[in-house]
Write a protein that holds these residues in place. Structure first.
Motif, PDB file in Angstrom:
ATOM      1  N   ASN A   1       1.119  -0.931   0.027  1.00  0.00           N
ATOM      2  CA  ASN A   1      -0.132  -0.285   0.164  1.00  0.00           C
ATOM      3  C   ASN A   1       1.031   1.085   0.253  1.00  0.00           C
ATOM      4  O   ASN A   1       0.644   2.809  -0.767  1.00  0.00           O
ATOM      5  CB  ASN A   1      -1.216   0.403   0.803  1.00  0.00           C
ATOM      6  N   GLU A   2       1.797   1.458   0.657  1.00  0.00           N
ATOM      7  CA  GLU A   2       2.729   2.404   1.021  1.00  0.00           C
ATOM      8  C   GLU A   2       3.249   2.669  -0.503  1.00  0.00           C
ATOM      9  O   GLU A   2       3.419   3.644  -1.166  1.00  0.00           O
ATOM     10  CB  GLU A   2       3.998   2.465   1.959  1.00  0.00           C
ATOM     11  N   ILE A   3       3.395   1.265  -1.150  1.00  0.00           N
ATOM     12  CA  ILE A   3       4.182   2.026  -2.671  1.00  0.00           C
ATOM     13  C   ILE A   3       3.308   2.226  -3.993  1.00  0.00           C
ATOM     14  O   ILE A   3       3.717   3.053  -4.318  1.00  0.00           O
ATOM     15  CB  ILE A   3       5.084   0.723  -2.883  1.00  0.00           C
ATOM     16  N   LEU A   4       2.081   1.805  -3.771  1.00  0.00           N
ATOM     17  CA  LEU A   4       1.478   2.016  -4.731  1.00  0.00           C
ATOM     18  C   LEU A   4       0.947   4.460  -4.029  1.00  0.00           C
ATOM     19  O   LEU A   4       0.586   4.882  -5.113  1.00  0.00           O
ATOM     20  CB  LEU A   4       0.180   1.395  -4.700  1.00  0.00           C
ATOM     21  N   ALA A   5       1.004   4.403  -2.433  1.00  0.00           N
ATOM     22  CA  ALA A   5       0.698   5.302  -2.336  1.00  0.00           C
ATOM     23  C   ALA A   5       1.472   6.808  -3.132  1.00  0.00           C
ATOM     24  O   ALA A   5       0.734   7.825  -3.367  1.00  0.00           O
ATOM     25  CB  ALA A   5      -0.218   5.481  -0.560  1.00  0.00           C
ATOM     26  N   LEU A   6       2.515   6.657  -2.668  1.00  0.00           N
ATOM     27  CA  LEU A   6       3.791   7.004  -2.988  1.00  0.00           C
ATOM     28  C   LEU A   6       3.842   7.240  -4.407  1.00  0.00           C
ATOM     29  O   LEU A   6       4.084   8.967  -5.011  1.00  0.00           O
ATOM     30  CB  LEU A   6       4.947   6.586  -3.059  1.00  0.00           C
ATOM     31  N   LEU A   7       3.504   6.618  -5.373  1.00  0.00           N
ATOM     32  CA  LEU A   7       3.482   6.074  -7.098  1.00  0.00           C
ATOM     33  C   LEU A   7       2.497   7.531  -6.922  1.00  0.00           C
ATOM     34  O   LEU A   7       2.437   7.985  -8.392  1.00  0.00           O
ATOM     35  CB  LEU A   7       3.116   5.346  -7.749  1.00  0.00           C
ATOM     36  N   GLY A   8       1.424   7.236  -6.656  1.00  0.00           N
ATOM     37  CA  GLY A   8      -0.335   7.724  -6.415  1.00  0.00           C
ATOM     38  C   GLY A   8       0.342   9.351  -6.637  1.00  0.00           C
ATOM     39  O   GLY A   8      -0.121  10.261  -7.291  1.00  0.00           O
TER      40      GLY A   8
END
Length: 481
Positions: free
Chosen positions: A406-413
């Motif tokens: 989730n953290e990787i997705l949020a940062l990419l978003g």
């Protein structure tokens, strides 16, 4: 100036060579477009498949978790808002494919080229930095997701046979190295179509399992505002998870970073911008419908305890074979999505190398693949073989070292939505149409930029905080469950 023009002509000729597999001088006039490149054959549906492959990826799996952090009202509202903004700004970006905006305008083959044409060299460099950060990060995120799905297949079978405490593990790697040898975007249509079908398949399975759980009366408690302070989380944790959930939803809706590259595959008639706008509409409507259903039914099924990844967080254990099938579909889809996102990186590096070393056989020579006396319509290039393999290996190692879904997705978003989905399309639209910044329209567009910038900052802060917490709580090269 002459040197610059010569380099540009060389890069165009090299692109023609790479995409056709033959010397550009041997291509007849009837087989080329107005820029001398092989005639493009893409249509609305192939462009839609490319977009769906890129957009319905890791993001859809985290939407139930995102809804749990935001609640019914904010969750649905934010998801719809991101979808509407994405469609609007993607339509603006589609109009920037040619410079100036006309059927006879010069084609911009990449997002960076469009920014350079409308906003200048300095902004092109800024755009390039963001684009490569996002695309490289996305390949890491997709490697994490595909690996987690492979792990989930093994665990699902172990759980089914020996109960829910059996340790099992499996990895991912060699497939991306092999598939990355596909030369360019124009050769990827079949893979994108397969990947798009896979995305529908696993989304539908997750949706069906969640729907079944809800109508059977086994759904968990939900609230209008999501996880409750003092019950599920502290006030500070609530704020950070809200920021991460917003980042996850932004990532689920962001694909503008490769829009121009996809548009460059479309045939000239109807005009590329009109066809691309139709593809945008089809992809956004399709993905938003799936997102709402997966997010809402997933939240209704799991409530405020929704897992970060709906299919690998083991909210579902049975039927194990159906969960295995869904995770196989995820892996196949992400193999294709990885390539869609990595191709602009590969293309830019290889074009630069060809310009830098025009006489190098290692860089420029294509060796047709033969087995016995049979010649295949595929060639090997040593730069492509070594460069792309190195990229995949590095991305895989980074994915293993930073296994935070989730953290990787949020940062990419956060990184992608504000700058690439909103800022650059809006600024190019203003420059293209000579909109006065102090006019009502100009001020409205700048307000949109500001709001999305603040949202991106908040989402990035939440993602970084979550990654920091995760690094303290777990070890690198071990997936955080």
């Amino acid at each position: 100036m002459g040197t610059a023009i010569g380099r540009q002509e060389f890069m165009i000729q090299h692109a023609v060579y790479c995409e056709s597999g033959s010397d550009p001088r041997t291509i007849s006039d009837g087989e080329v477009d107005d820029d001398g490149k092989p005639r493009r054959t893409g249509i609305v549906w192939t462009a839609s498949a490319h977009i769906i492959t890129a957009i319905i990826g890791s993001g859809v799996l985290s939407l139930a978790w995102g809804m749990a952090q935001l609640g019914w009202i904010a969750g649905i509202g934010i998801l719809l808002t991101f979808s509407v903004i994405t469609y609007y700004t993607s339509s603006l970006l589609a109009d920037c494919y040619r410079y100036p905006k006309s059927a006879s305008g010069k084609r911009n083959y990449t997002y960076m080229a469009a920014v350079n044409a409308y906003l200048g060299e300095n902004m092109r460099k800024v755009c390039g930095l963001f684009q490569f950060l996002i695309l490289s990060g996305a390949t890491i995120g997709y490697t994490i997701t595909a690996s987690v799905s492979l792990v989930a297949i093994r665990k699902s079978n172990c759980f089914h046979k020996r109960g829910h405490g059996a340790p099992c593990m499996i990895g991912l790697g060699i497939t991306e190295i092999l598939v990355s040898q596909i030369p360019n975007f124009h050769k990827l249509s079949w893979l994108s179509i397969v990947a798009a079908i896979m995305s529908f398949a696993y989304s539908s399975i997750g949706l069906g399992l969640a729907f079944t759980k809800v109508i059977s009366g086994h759904g968990h408690r939900t609230t209008l505002t999501g996880v409750e302070v003092g019950v599920d989380v502290t006030a500070a944790e609530k704020i950070w998870t809200i920021f991460r959930a917003i980042g996850d939803m932004a990532f689920a809706c962001a694909y503008s970073v490769i829009l121009i590259e996809i548009q460059d595959t479309l045939r000239s008639s109807p005009p590329e911008n009109k066809a691309m706008k139709k593809a945008n509409m089809i992809a956004i409507l399709t993905s938003t419908t799936f997102y709402l259903m997966c997010g809402c039914f997933g939240y209704a099924a799991f409530g405020n305890k929704a897992p970060g990844n709906m299919l690998t967080g083991f909210g579902f254990y049975e039927p194990f074979w159906l969960i295995d099938l869904a995770n196989v579909c995820i892996v196949v889809h992400l193999v294709g999505a990885y390539q869609v996102l990595a191709q602009p990186i590969f293309s830019t590096f290889e074009s630069w190398a060809s310009m830098r070393w025009p006489n190098s056989e290692f860089v420029n020579t294509e060796y047709p693949l033969r087995i016995g006396s049979k010649k295949f319509n595929f060639s090997i290039n040593f730069l492509r073989l070594t460069g792309r393999t190195t990229f995949v290996v590095v991305a895989t190692l980074l994915a293993m070292a930073l296994p935070f879904f989730n953290e990787i997705l949020a940062l990419l978003g956060a990184i992608s939505y504000g700058p690439m989905t909103v800022y650059f399309p809006v600024e190019m639209h203003i420059a293209q149409n000579k909109i006065k910044r102090l006019s009502i329209r100009g001020l409205a567009l700048q307000l949109l930029n500001l709001v999305c910038f603040l949202v991106s900052i908040a989402a990035a802060s939440g993602a970084i905080q979550g990654m920091g917490h995760g690094l303290r709580a777990s070890k690198p090269f071990q997936y955080k469950e």
